[in-house]
Design an enzyme around this catalytic site. Structure first.
Site, PDB file in Angstrom:
ATOM      1  N   ASP A  69      23.627 -45.818   5.154  1.00 48.25           N
ATOM      2  CA  ASP A  69      22.076 -46.105   6.155  1.00 48.25           C
ATOM      3  C   ASP A  69      22.037 -47.004   6.934  1.00 48.25           C
ATOM      4  O   ASP A  69      20.888 -47.627   7.334  1.00 48.25           O
ATOM      5  CB  ASP A  69      21.050 -45.352   5.388  1.00 48.25           C
ATOM      6  CG  ASP A  69      21.202 -44.330   4.561  1.00 48.25           C
ATOM      7  OD1 ASP A  69      21.852 -43.238   4.626  1.00 48.25           O
ATOM      8  OD2 ASP A  69      20.972 -43.891   3.541  1.00 48.25           O
TER       9      ASP A  69
ATOM     10  N   ARG B 229      35.431 -44.042  -8.339  1.00 50.23           N
ATOM     11  CA  ARG B 229      35.731 -44.189  -6.785  1.00 50.23           C
ATOM     12  C   ARG B 229      36.662 -44.117  -5.744  1.00 50.23           C
ATOM     13  O   ARG B 229      37.326 -43.202  -5.022  1.00 50.23           O
ATOM     14  CB  ARG B 229      34.452 -44.666  -6.080  1.00 50.23           C
ATOM     15  CG  ARG B 229      33.180 -44.013  -6.156  1.00 50.23           C
ATOM     16  CD  ARG B 229      32.446 -45.409  -5.614  1.00 50.23           C
ATOM     17  NE  ARG B 229      30.662 -45.461  -6.126  1.00 50.23           N
ATOM     18  CZ  ARG B 229      29.777 -43.885  -6.362  1.00 50.23           C
ATOM     19  NH1 ARG B 229      30.287 -43.102  -4.997  1.00 50.23           N
ATOM     20  NH2 ARG B 229      28.568 -44.202  -6.992  1.00 50.23           N
TER      21      ARG B 229
ATOM     22  N   HIS C   2      21.152 -39.368   9.013  1.00 47.08           N
ATOM     23  CA  HIS C   2      20.459 -39.984   8.236  1.00 47.08           C
ATOM     24  C   HIS C   2      18.523 -38.893   8.370  1.00 47.08           C
ATOM     25  O   HIS C   2      17.933 -39.038   9.353  1.00 47.08           O
ATOM     26  CB  HIS C   2      20.214 -41.108   7.482  1.00 47.08           C
ATOM     27  CG  HIS C   2      18.764 -41.339   6.556  1.00 47.08           C
ATOM     28  ND1 HIS C   2      19.922 -41.530   5.682  1.00 47.08           N
ATOM     29  CD2 HIS C   2      17.831 -42.526   6.792  1.00 47.08           C
ATOM     30  CE1 HIS C   2      18.098 -41.526   4.299  1.00 47.08           C
ATOM     31  NE2 HIS C   2      17.242 -42.652   5.793  1.00 47.08           N
TER      32      HIS C   2
ATOM     33  N   SER D 129      23.986 -26.946   6.592  1.00 48.23           N
ATOM     34  CA  SER D 129      22.707 -26.800   7.731  1.00 48.23           C
ATOM     35  C   SER D 129      23.569 -27.099   8.991  1.00 48.23           C
ATOM     36  O   SER D 129      23.836 -26.658   9.883  1.00 48.23           O
ATOM     37  CB  SER D 129      21.860 -26.870   8.043  1.00 48.23           C
ATOM     38  OG  SER D 129      21.203 -27.682   7.416  1.00 48.23           O
ATOM     39  N   ASN D 130      23.691 -28.631   9.110  1.00 48.56           N
ATOM     40  CA  ASN D 130      24.242 -29.904  10.342  1.00 48.56           C
ATOM     41  C   ASN D 130      25.685 -29.250  10.624  1.00 48.56           C
ATOM     42  O   ASN D 130      26.144 -29.067  11.344  1.00 48.56           O
ATOM     43  CB  ASN D 130      24.138 -31.256   9.578  1.00 48.56           C
ATOM     44  CG  ASN D 130      22.713 -31.314   9.903  1.00 48.56           C
ATOM     45  OD1 ASN D 130      22.077 -31.571  11.069  1.00 48.56           O
ATOM     46  ND2 ASN D 130      21.966 -31.977   8.833  1.00 48.56           N
TER      47      ASN D 130
ATOM     48  N   ARG E 281      28.050 -38.322  -1.774  1.00 48.84           N
ATOM     49  CA  ARG E 281      29.064 -39.101  -1.907  1.00 48.84           C
ATOM     50  C   ARG E 281      28.405 -40.943  -1.049  1.00 48.84           C
ATOM     51  O   ARG E 281      28.814 -40.803  -0.919  1.00 48.84           O
ATOM     52  CB  ARG E 281      30.325 -39.228  -2.162  1.00 48.84           C
ATOM     53  CG  ARG E 281      30.882 -38.154  -3.157  1.00 48.84           C
ATOM     54  CD  ARG E 281      30.051 -37.732  -4.636  1.00 48.84           C
ATOM     55  NE  ARG E 281      31.042 -38.592  -5.163  1.00 48.84           N
ATOM     56  CZ  ARG E 281      30.330 -39.094  -6.716  1.00 48.84           C
ATOM     57  NH1 ARG E 281      29.351 -38.271  -6.876  1.00 48.84           N
ATOM     58  NH2 ARG E 281      30.920 -40.299  -7.814  1.00 48.84           N
TER      59      ARG E 281
HETATM   60  C1  GRF Z   1      20.206 -33.326   5.814  1.00 50.15           C
HETATM   61  O1  GRF Z   1      18.970 -33.401   6.168  1.00 50.15           O
HETATM   62  C2  GRF Z   1      21.219 -34.459   6.364  1.00 50.15           C
HETATM   63  O2  GRF Z   1      19.678 -35.570   7.066  1.00 50.15           O
HETATM   64  C3  GRF Z   1      20.489 -35.313   4.737  1.00 50.15           C
HETATM   65  O3  GRF Z   1      20.937 -34.191   3.909  1.00 50.15           O
HETATM   66  C4  GRF Z   1      20.422 -32.777   4.355  1.00 50.15           C
HETATM   67  C5  GRF Z   1      22.190 -32.456   4.327  1.00 50.15           C
HETATM   68  O4  GRF Z   1      21.106 -30.747   5.084  1.00 50.15           O
HETATM   69  N1  GRF Z   1      22.149 -36.528   4.104  1.00 50.15           N
HETATM   70  P1  GRF Z   1      22.721 -30.125   5.319  1.00 50.15           P
HETATM   71  O5  GRF Z   1      23.673 -29.340   4.064  1.00 50.15           O
HETATM   72  O6  GRF Z   1      23.067 -30.205   6.701  1.00 50.15           O
HETATM   73  O7  GRF Z   1      21.910 -28.824   5.628  1.00 50.15           O
END
Ligand code: GRF
Length: 203
Positions: free
Chosen positions: A144, A64, A108, A12-13, A90
């Site tokens: 992070d 990795r 994050h 979704s991001n 990952r």
């Molecule tokens: C988001 O909350 C992001 O901050 C976290 O994992 C989630 C990913 O969501 N690291 P999406 O795949 O972007 O919907």
């Protein structure tokens, strides 16, 4: 500025970045969406939007180092200047994060440096904080951690569950990530030492 987006799931991001990039004033163009999981729902969304996609399945590689070399070569083929992690699940080794130092951005779901790692919303509720949120930062070898580009705060409300809180934070993520990527791509959020120097009046 060409950017690549790395996902592992829903995306979704990534979708928020894709939507922002439709605006011709947005200073970034998404040239690649790559996933380490072939079943990531975001891949189909990217494909439908006409964006190039690649799968680099970590299970196909011994360790990795080999996985990250493959990821690095795939990225190089598309030539992004900046790489955005968007729910990429990952852990990246210092080899990769140093190769992409100051060019790799993460979102994050907490107000860093609070609640690094997983299950941030559960932990915020357990800690009883009244303000929670999300952070966009340049990636450093430590998980992070790294120079902060931007943060958005949301209230923790009575009766919140991890899910209701996550949904409120996610909505803030979808606004914050494109704003921060725009700042990074336009050179208005530059790393200076271990801090980001912002060249904007308000944000
Ligand atoms: C988001 O909350 C992001 O901050 C976290 O994992 C989630 C990913 O969501 N690291 P999406 O795949 O972007 O919907």
């Amino acid at each position: 500025t060409k950017i690549a987006v790395l996902i592992s799931g829903r995306g979704s991001n990534m979708q928020a970045l894709l939507d922002a990039a439709k605006d011709e004033d947005f200073p970034a163009e998404i040239v690649l969406v790559a996933s380490n999981r072939p079943d990531a729902a975001g891949l189909a969304v990217a494909e439908a939007a006409g964006i190039a996609t690649e799968v680099i399945d970590h299970r196909d590689y011994e360790g990795r180092a080999a996985f990250e070399e493959a990821l690095d070569s795939t990225l190089k083929m598309y030539g992004p200047r900046i790489v955005c992690l968007a729910g990429f699940m990952r852990i990246l080794t210092p080899w990769f994060t140093e190769r992409w130092r100051d060019l790799l951005i993460n979102i994050h779901p907490s107000l860093l440096p609070a609640f690094k790692g997983l299950h941030t919303h559960e932990r915020a509720l357990e800690a009883g904080v009244r303000i929670h949120g999300c952070t966009v930062h340049y990636v450093r070898p430590e998980m992070d951690d790294g120079p902060i580009i931007g943060q958005a705060a949301v209230p923790v409300l009575p009766g919140d569950t991890p899910d209701t809180l996550a949904a409120r934070v996610l909505e803030a993520e979808h606004k914050l990530y494109p704003q921060c990527v725009a700042l990074a791509c336009s050179g208005k959020a530059r790393v200076a030492g271990e801090r980001v120097r912002l060249q904007v009046r308000e944000f």
